[in-house]
Design an enzyme around this catalytic site. Structure first.
Site, mmCIF file in Angstrom:
data_model
loop_
_atom_site.group_PDB
_atom_site.id
_atom_site.type_symbol
_atom_site.label_atom_id
_atom_site.label_comp_id
_atom_site.label_asym_id
_atom_site.label_seq_id
_atom_site.Cartn_x
_atom_site.Cartn_y
_atom_site.Cartn_z
ATOM 1 N N LYS A 145 4.209 1.141 2.444
ATOM 2 C CA LYS A 145 5.616 0.831 2.705
ATOM 3 C C LYS A 145 5.915 -0.670 2.674
ATOM 4 O O LYS A 145 7.052 -1.073 2.413
ATOM 5 C CB LYS A 145 6.028 1.393 4.068
ATOM 6 N N SER A 147 -1.705 7.105 0.935
ATOM 7 C CA SER A 147 -0.545 6.240 1.154
ATOM 8 C C SER A 147 -0.560 5.450 2.456
ATOM 9 O O SER A 147 0.125 4.438 2.563
ATOM 10 C CB SER A 147 0.742 7.073 1.081
#
Length: 403
Positions: free
Chosen positions: A51, A303
């Site tokens: 992110k 991720s």
């Protein structure tokens, strides 16, 4: 419009800050699956998640335009840390709106990065609605976690790195929640390697994007329930859905037990700590959700690695039980001297290691003169557990198992 040029510009903006994370061959997973698997380790990224890429690129683009009034975001996790980090880097005010139920450790993590935290709403959607209005009221820029082309472009830089290291990939497997990560990566993938398959994986407990992909239109769900909190998105963004429909070849769902198994597998066999959202691609491989030719070269994006330690402990405990390496029993003994010693001696004979024990002689469901011993045993597989059961029966120890 999101394209390869925009992703290239994002890469230049983030180059001095965002780590070029490792992409490594996974021999054990490859052998188990029959594929050639490479893991892109964004769990090792600064702030512990991909992110940071999108948040930093978005805020950098705002600063380039001279917009330094501050930024606002709504998030209880990885996006919050990315925005807070980037705001501090550029010396602008950062405000993160988090649900009132957000754990203190996450609140403190964002505050340590220099952002102001506002606790508002009972869930993410209420926090999001407040954050949007707050940004308008204060004249600040709202940084959306996924439905923003600069954010998506930042996430797409992952694919540039992957293809530089492994240009012959046949497929890439990417977690899907709101769709920002897979949108950016899919645009980059199809621009550089049009024949490569792009496969998205979502949690069955948060299926909005999968349902929307199949239907060809946005479909919102009434709620989400998943241990993969990084992809626990209730509503579908038309912005990301458009890119996903255009560039993504397949969408798959994985179940909660499958995600938990993948987290434990990565921890135990790959020595990697990965959160639920980061493990869904490996879950799809382990549980055979992909239909690709044997020997295919597959890149999987891990991720993020920001898993709550309490959740990790629970996953480990359940994993040990499911793999027959631990069993929990409540055994009834006659409450007299030597009874517990006799039971412990039997466990020694069957080579079951007692790792936890409790003694109860006061429960109302006990017969007079009896006691319950609750034990957790370290065991060596299903056959060993059956041997323990048989020994208890043969020696007159009533018992029940707890799961």
């Amino acid at each position: 419009m999101l394209d390869l040029k925009k992703i290239g510009r994002a890469r230049k903006r983030i180059a001095d800050v965002v780590l070029h994370t490792p992409m490594a061959y996974a021999p054990i997973l490859s052998e188990l699956s029959g594929y050639e698997i490479y893991l892109k380790k964004e769990n090792l990224q600064r702030t512990g998640s991909f992110k940071l890429r999108g948040a930093f690129n978005k805020i950098a683009s705002l600063v380039e335009e001279g917009r330094r009034n501050g930024v606002v975001a709504a998030s209880a996790g990885n996006h919050a840390q990315g925005v807070a980090f980037a705001a501090r880097y550029f010396g602008i005010d950062g405000t993160i709106v988090m649900p009132e139920s957000t754990p203190l450790t996450k609140v403190m993590g964002v505050q340590e990065l220099g952002a102001e935290v506002i606790l508002k709403g009972s869930n993410y959607d209420e926090a999001y609605a407040y954050a949007v209005e707050y940004a308008k009221e204060k004249g600040k820029d709202f940084v959306h976690p996924f439905a923003d082309e600069e954010v998506m472009a930042g996430q797409g830089t992952i694919m540039l790195e992957m293809l530089e290291e492994e240009p012959e990939l046949d497929a890439v497997v990417i977690p899907v929640g709101g769709g920002g990560l897979i949108s950016g990566c899919a645009v980059a993938a199809k621009s550089l390697s049009p024949e490569m398959k792009v496969i998205g994986v979502a949690s069955a407990g948060a299926p909005a994007m999968k349902l929307s992909y199949d239907a060809g239109k946005p479909i919102d769900t009434t709620g989400v329930r998943t241990i993969a909190d990084g992809i626990a998105v209730r509503d579908t963004s038309p912005v990301t859905l458009e890119y996903i429909r255009k560039y993504v070849d397949e969408m798959k769902l994985v179940g909660e037990d499958e995600i938990a198994n993948a987290i434990l597998f990565l921890l135990e066999r790959q020595k990697l700590t990965v959160e639920g959202a980061g493990a869904v691609g490996v879950a799809a491989i382990l549980h055979k959700h992909l239909d690709l030719p044997k020997g295919s070269r597959i890149g999987i994006v891990l991720s993020g690695g920001n898993i709550d330690v309490t959740m990790l402990s629970l996953i480990i405990e359940k994993g040990l039980m499911k793999s027959f390496r631990k069993m929990k029993l409540v055994v009834t003994l006659i409450d007299k001297p030597g009874a517990l010693e006799r039971f412990a001696g039997l466990m020694r004979e069957v080579q079951a290691n007692i790792v936890q024990i409790g003694y109860d002689r006061t429960s109302t469901d006990l017969e007079f003169g009896d006691a319950h011993v609750s034990v957790a045993l370290e065991t060596k597989g299903a056959e060993h557990q059956e041997k323990i059961r048989q020994a208890l029966r043969e020696n007159g120890f009533p018992f029940r198992e707890e799961h």
